[in-house]
Design a protein around this motif. Structure first.
Motif, PDB file in Angstrom:
ATOM      1  N   VAL A  50      -2.114   5.251 -22.309  1.00 51.56           N
ATOM      2  CA  VAL A  50      -1.941   3.991 -23.042  1.00 51.56           C
ATOM      3  C   VAL A  50      -0.484   3.533 -22.981  1.00 51.56           C
ATOM      4  O   VAL A  50      -0.201   2.339 -22.809  1.00 51.56           O
ATOM      5  N   GLN A  51       0.448   4.475 -23.103  1.00 48.94           N
ATOM      6  CA  GLN A  51       1.866   4.124 -23.029  1.00 48.94           C
ATOM      7  C   GLN A  51       2.242   3.574 -21.657  1.00 48.94           C
ATOM      8  O   GLN A  51       3.162   2.758 -21.541  1.00 48.94           O
ATOM      9  N   MET A  52       1.539   4.005 -20.633  1.00 47.77           N
ATOM     10  CA  MET A  52       1.842   3.548 -19.281  1.00 47.77           C
ATOM     11  C   MET A  52       1.377   2.126 -19.027  1.00 47.77           C
ATOM     12  O   MET A  52       1.933   1.425 -18.171  1.00 47.77           O
ATOM     13  N   LEU A  53       0.357   1.677 -19.747  1.00 47.00           N
ATOM     14  CA  LEU A  53      -0.259   0.378 -19.447  1.00 47.00           C
ATOM     15  C   LEU A  53       0.710  -0.802 -19.491  1.00 47.00           C
ATOM     16  O   LEU A  53       0.673  -1.661 -18.606  1.00 47.00           O
ATOM     17  N   PRO A  54       1.604  -0.918 -20.504  1.00 48.58           N
ATOM     18  CA  PRO A  54       2.493  -2.094 -20.541  1.00 48.58           C
ATOM     19  C   PRO A  54       3.425  -2.212 -19.343  1.00 48.58           C
ATOM     20  O   PRO A  54       3.873  -3.314 -19.027  1.00 48.58           O
ATOM     21  N   SER A  55       3.724  -1.090 -18.693  1.00 43.39           N
ATOM     22  CA  SER A  55       4.580  -1.169 -17.505  1.00 43.39           C
ATOM     23  C   SER A  55       3.770  -1.201 -16.222  1.00 43.39           C
ATOM     24  O   SER A  55       4.118  -1.895 -15.260  1.00 43.39           O
ATOM     25  N   VAL A  56       2.652  -0.473 -16.193  1.00 41.41           N
ATOM     26  CA  VAL A  56       1.855  -0.375 -14.965  1.00 41.41           C
ATOM     27  C   VAL A  56       1.098  -1.665 -14.663  1.00 41.41           C
ATOM     28  O   VAL A  56       1.122  -2.158 -13.521  1.00 41.41           O
ATOM     29  N   LEU A  57       0.424  -2.230 -15.661  1.00 43.44           N
ATOM     30  CA  LEU A  57      -0.437  -3.394 -15.389  1.00 43.44           C
ATOM     31  C   LEU A  57       0.332  -4.587 -14.820  1.00 43.44           C
ATOM     32  O   LEU A  57      -0.067  -5.136 -13.780  1.00 43.44           O
ATOM     33  N   PRO A  58       1.438  -5.047 -15.451  1.00 45.00           N
ATOM     34  CA  PRO A  58       2.143  -6.186 -14.855  1.00 45.00           C
ATOM     35  C   PRO A  58       2.797  -5.855 -13.519  1.00 45.00           C
ATOM     36  O   PRO A  58       2.839  -6.698 -12.621  1.00 45.00           O
ATOM     37  N   THR A  59       3.297  -4.625 -13.385  1.00 47.96           N
ATOM     38  CA  THR A  59       3.935  -4.243 -12.124  1.00 47.96           C
ATOM     39  C   THR A  59       2.948  -4.297 -10.969  1.00 47.96           C
ATOM     40  O   THR A  59       3.229  -4.876  -9.902  1.00 47.96           O
ATOM     41  N   TYR A  60       1.782  -3.727 -11.163  1.00 50.42           N
ATOM     42  CA  TYR A  60       0.790  -3.691 -10.079  1.00 50.42           C
ATOM     43  C   TYR A  60       0.129  -5.047  -9.876  1.00 50.42           C
ATOM     44  O   TYR A  60      -0.300  -5.367  -8.763  1.00 50.42           O
ATOM     45  N   ALA A  61       0.065  -5.862 -10.931  1.00 45.75           N
ATOM     46  CA  ALA A  61      -0.443  -7.224 -10.752  1.00 45.75           C
ATOM     47  C   ALA A  61       0.498  -8.028  -9.853  1.00 45.75           C
ATOM     48  O   ALA A  61       0.052  -8.769  -8.972  1.00 45.75           O
ATOM     49  N   LEU A  62       1.802  -7.874 -10.065  1.00 47.38           N
ATOM     50  CA  LEU A  62       2.776  -8.557  -9.218  1.00 47.38           C
ATOM     51  C   LEU A  62       2.729  -8.055  -7.779  1.00 47.38           C
ATOM     52  O   LEU A  62       3.058  -8.786  -6.845  1.00 47.38           O
ATOM     53  N   MET A  63       2.323  -6.806  -7.616  1.00 47.15           N
ATOM     54  CA  MET A  63       2.209  -6.234  -6.269  1.00 47.15           C
ATOM     55  C   MET A  63       0.916  -6.663  -5.578  1.00 47.15           C
ATOM     56  O   MET A  63       0.727  -6.368  -4.391  1.00 47.15           O
ATOM     57  N   GLY A  64       0.019  -7.318  -6.323  1.00 46.77           N
ATOM     58  CA  GLY A  64      -1.210  -7.810  -5.725  1.00 46.77           C
ATOM     59  C   GLY A  64      -2.417  -6.931  -5.929  1.00 46.77           C
ATOM     60  O   GLY A  64      -3.471  -7.170  -5.316  1.00 46.77           O
ATOM     61  N   ASP A  88       0.822  -1.209   0.000  1.00 44.23           N
ATOM     62  CA  ASP A  88       0.000   0.000   0.000  1.00 44.23           C
ATOM     63  C   ASP A  88       0.858   1.261   0.000  1.00 44.23           C
ATOM     64  O   ASP A  88       0.572   2.226  -0.713  1.00 44.23           O
ATOM     65  N   VAL A  89       1.910   1.249   0.818  1.00 46.81           N
ATOM     66  CA  VAL A  89       2.767   2.433   0.919  1.00 46.81           C
ATOM     67  C   VAL A  89       3.536   2.676  -0.378  1.00 46.81           C
ATOM     68  O   VAL A  89       3.787   3.827  -0.754  1.00 46.81           O
ATOM     69  N   SER A  90       3.894   1.606  -1.068  1.00 48.98           N
ATOM     70  CA  SER A  90       4.697   1.753  -2.286  1.00 48.98           C
ATOM     71  C   SER A  90       3.860   2.007  -3.534  1.00 48.98           C
ATOM     72  O   SER A  90       4.431   2.214  -4.615  1.00 48.98           O
ATOM     73  N   ALA A  91       2.545   2.024  -3.420  1.00 46.30           N
ATOM     74  CA  ALA A  91       1.686   2.179  -4.603  1.00 46.30           C
ATOM     75  C   ALA A  91       1.957   3.488  -5.332  1.00 46.30           C
ATOM     76  O   ALA A  91       2.184   3.503  -6.550  1.00 46.30           O
ATOM     77  N   LEU A  92       1.952   4.607  -4.619  1.00 51.15           N
ATOM     78  CA  LEU A  92       2.156   5.899  -5.267  1.00 51.15           C
ATOM     79  C   LEU A  92       3.611   6.129  -5.682  1.00 51.15           C
ATOM     80  O   LEU A  92       3.858   6.625  -6.791  1.00 51.15           O
ATOM     81  N   PRO A  93       4.613   5.805  -4.847  1.00 48.99           N
ATOM     82  CA  PRO A  93       5.991   5.936  -5.327  1.00 48.99           C
ATOM     83  C   PRO A  93       6.283   5.106  -6.571  1.00 48.99           C
ATOM     84  O   PRO A  93       7.025   5.542  -7.454  1.00 48.99           O
ATOM     85  N   THR A  94       5.699   3.913  -6.650  1.00 52.76           N
ATOM     86  CA  THR A  94       5.900   3.085  -7.842  1.00 52.76           C
ATOM     87  C   THR A  94       5.285   3.749  -9.066  1.00 52.76           C
ATOM     88  O   THR A  94       5.891   3.775 -10.146  1.00 52.76           O
ATOM     89  N   MET A  95       4.083   4.307  -8.914  1.00 49.08           N
ATOM     90  CA  MET A  95       3.445   4.999 -10.030  1.00 49.08           C
ATOM     91  C   MET A  95       4.282   6.203 -10.453  1.00 49.08           C
ATOM     92  O   MET A  95       4.459   6.470 -11.652  1.00 49.08           O
ATOM     93  N   TYR A  96       4.800   6.935  -9.482  1.00 47.83           N
ATOM     94  CA  TYR A  96       5.640   8.097  -9.798  1.00 47.83           C
ATOM     95  C   TYR A  96       6.876   7.669 -10.592  1.00 47.83           C
ATOM     96  O   TYR A  96       7.249   8.306 -11.585  1.00 47.83           O
TER      97      TYR A  96
END
Length: 347
Positions: free
Chosen positions: A162-176, A56-64
């Motif tokens: 759209v450009q963010m999706l290929p990196s965001v979706l798998p990253t956040y899926a791995l984070m749960g 939860d704490v890393s959600a926003l730093p990861t997005m940044y």
């Protein structure tokens, strides 16, 4: 069928005792509850809780971090057209060739007016507006855009999302995170990026804040938009962003590619601090005409006078000549820098 032997009878009796017991309260349940819990149970519970907190704490730093990387890659390789250089991003071109069948030599991205934006920007961030420049095809290519390539239009927000999706979706899926949860983090982040960009970048170049009809901005008709813009421009964050972007223009677009999300430049060695680029600032040409007053935070670097500039230029020329280099007013190449592109001082 009745059991025929003692062994079968024992088995039958055991089954009649065990199976009902498996589905009924244990007589030892109260005793077990009274006993101290083993160390393994709280350890597993604490581990699960810690993992959830870290996630939860890393959600926003990861997005940044992902936004900073995307902003850098888009600005440097696509807006500056470095992708079109044969030696640029060979691994990306090889992947595209394998997946889409397009030969690497034929892969090119079209310009979006950003190179032309550099060609009309002076070192104080004002935009060239003399008659000779307005007759130039590069200038005329920006005339259809009220913000002359400085705004983050709705279309740009969609493209970046759209450009963010290929990196965001798998990253956040791995984070749960689930897909709806991920989108609930991504979409507001994209809007925040757009409103900060549109509140700072066009006014930085002497143009008005962006209206909602053109992008997510703080322009006319936005309740509290003016107050937000004035507050934002007075923050230390906006001051740093302004100076960082000044350096990007002063050095011919070779560095400081992050605009709203600084980080990737620092990691990849393309960040140049103010102390290094400020001595290279050039004064406005004689009789220069600009489009509008630059909206800048207090205490940002100012253009040198022509006398100060000539003295600095003479010293720099002497130092280059003593080192075997040449003169010139164009920005010099820097280590880890990108391609030098045209600016308002170019003829």
């Amino acid at each position: 069928q009745e059991p025929s032997t003692k062994e079968q009878l024992d088995t039958y009796m055991l089954a009649t005792l065990v199976f009902p017991a498996a589905y009924s309260p244990s007589p030892f349940a109260s005793l077990a509850a009274a006993r101290p819990r083993t160390a393994a149970a709280p350890a597993m519970s604490e581990l699960s809780l810690a993992a959830t907190v870290v996630r939860d704490v890393s959600a926003l730093p990861t997005m940044y971090a992902l936004m900073s990387l995307n902003e850098y890659m888009t600005h440097r390789y696509f807006q500056h057209l470095e992708f079109n250089r044969p030696e640029s991003l060979p691994w990306v071109k090889s992947l595209v060739e394998r997946v889409a069948g397009v030969p690497a030599a034929e892969q090119r991205v079209p310009g979006d007016g950003h190179v032309e934006h550099h060609a009309e920007t002076y070192d104080d961030m004002s935009l060239k507006n003399d008659e000779r420049w307005r007759a130039n095809k590069a200038s005329q290519s920006l005339d259809d855009d009220y913000y002359r390539g400085t705004a983050f239009h709705w279309s740009a927000t969609l493209i970046m999302t759209v450009q963010m999706l290929p990196s965001v979706l798998p990253t956040y899926a791995l984070m749960g995170w689930s897909l709806p949860e991920t989108l609930a983090i991504l979409l507001p982040s994209m809007l925040l990026h757009a409103v900060v960009w549109n509140a700072i970048h066009p006014p930085m170049h002497g143009l008005p804040p962006v209206a909602l009809t053109d992008g997510f901005g703080t322009g006319p008709g936005v309740a509290g938009g003016k107050a937000f813009s004035e507050w934002l421009i007075g923050t230390r964050y906006a001051h740093w962003i302004f100076e960082n972007h000044m350096g990007h223009h002063v050095l011919g677009g070779q560095c400081n590619y992050n605009v709203c999300c600084p980080m990737t430049d620092h990691l990849l060695g393309s960040y140049v601090p103010t102390a290094e680029w400020q001595p290279k600032m050039r004064p406005l040409p004689a009789n220069a005409q600009t489009r509008g007053p630059v909206v800048a935070p207090a205490n940002v670097p100012q253009l040198p006078t022509r006398e100060e500039y000539e003295a600095t230029r003479l010293l720099q020329r002497q130092m280059r000549e003593s080192a075997g280099g040449g003169g010139g007013t164009a920005p010099a190449a820097i280590a880890n820098g990108g391609t030098i592109i045209a600016d308002a001082y170019s003829e």
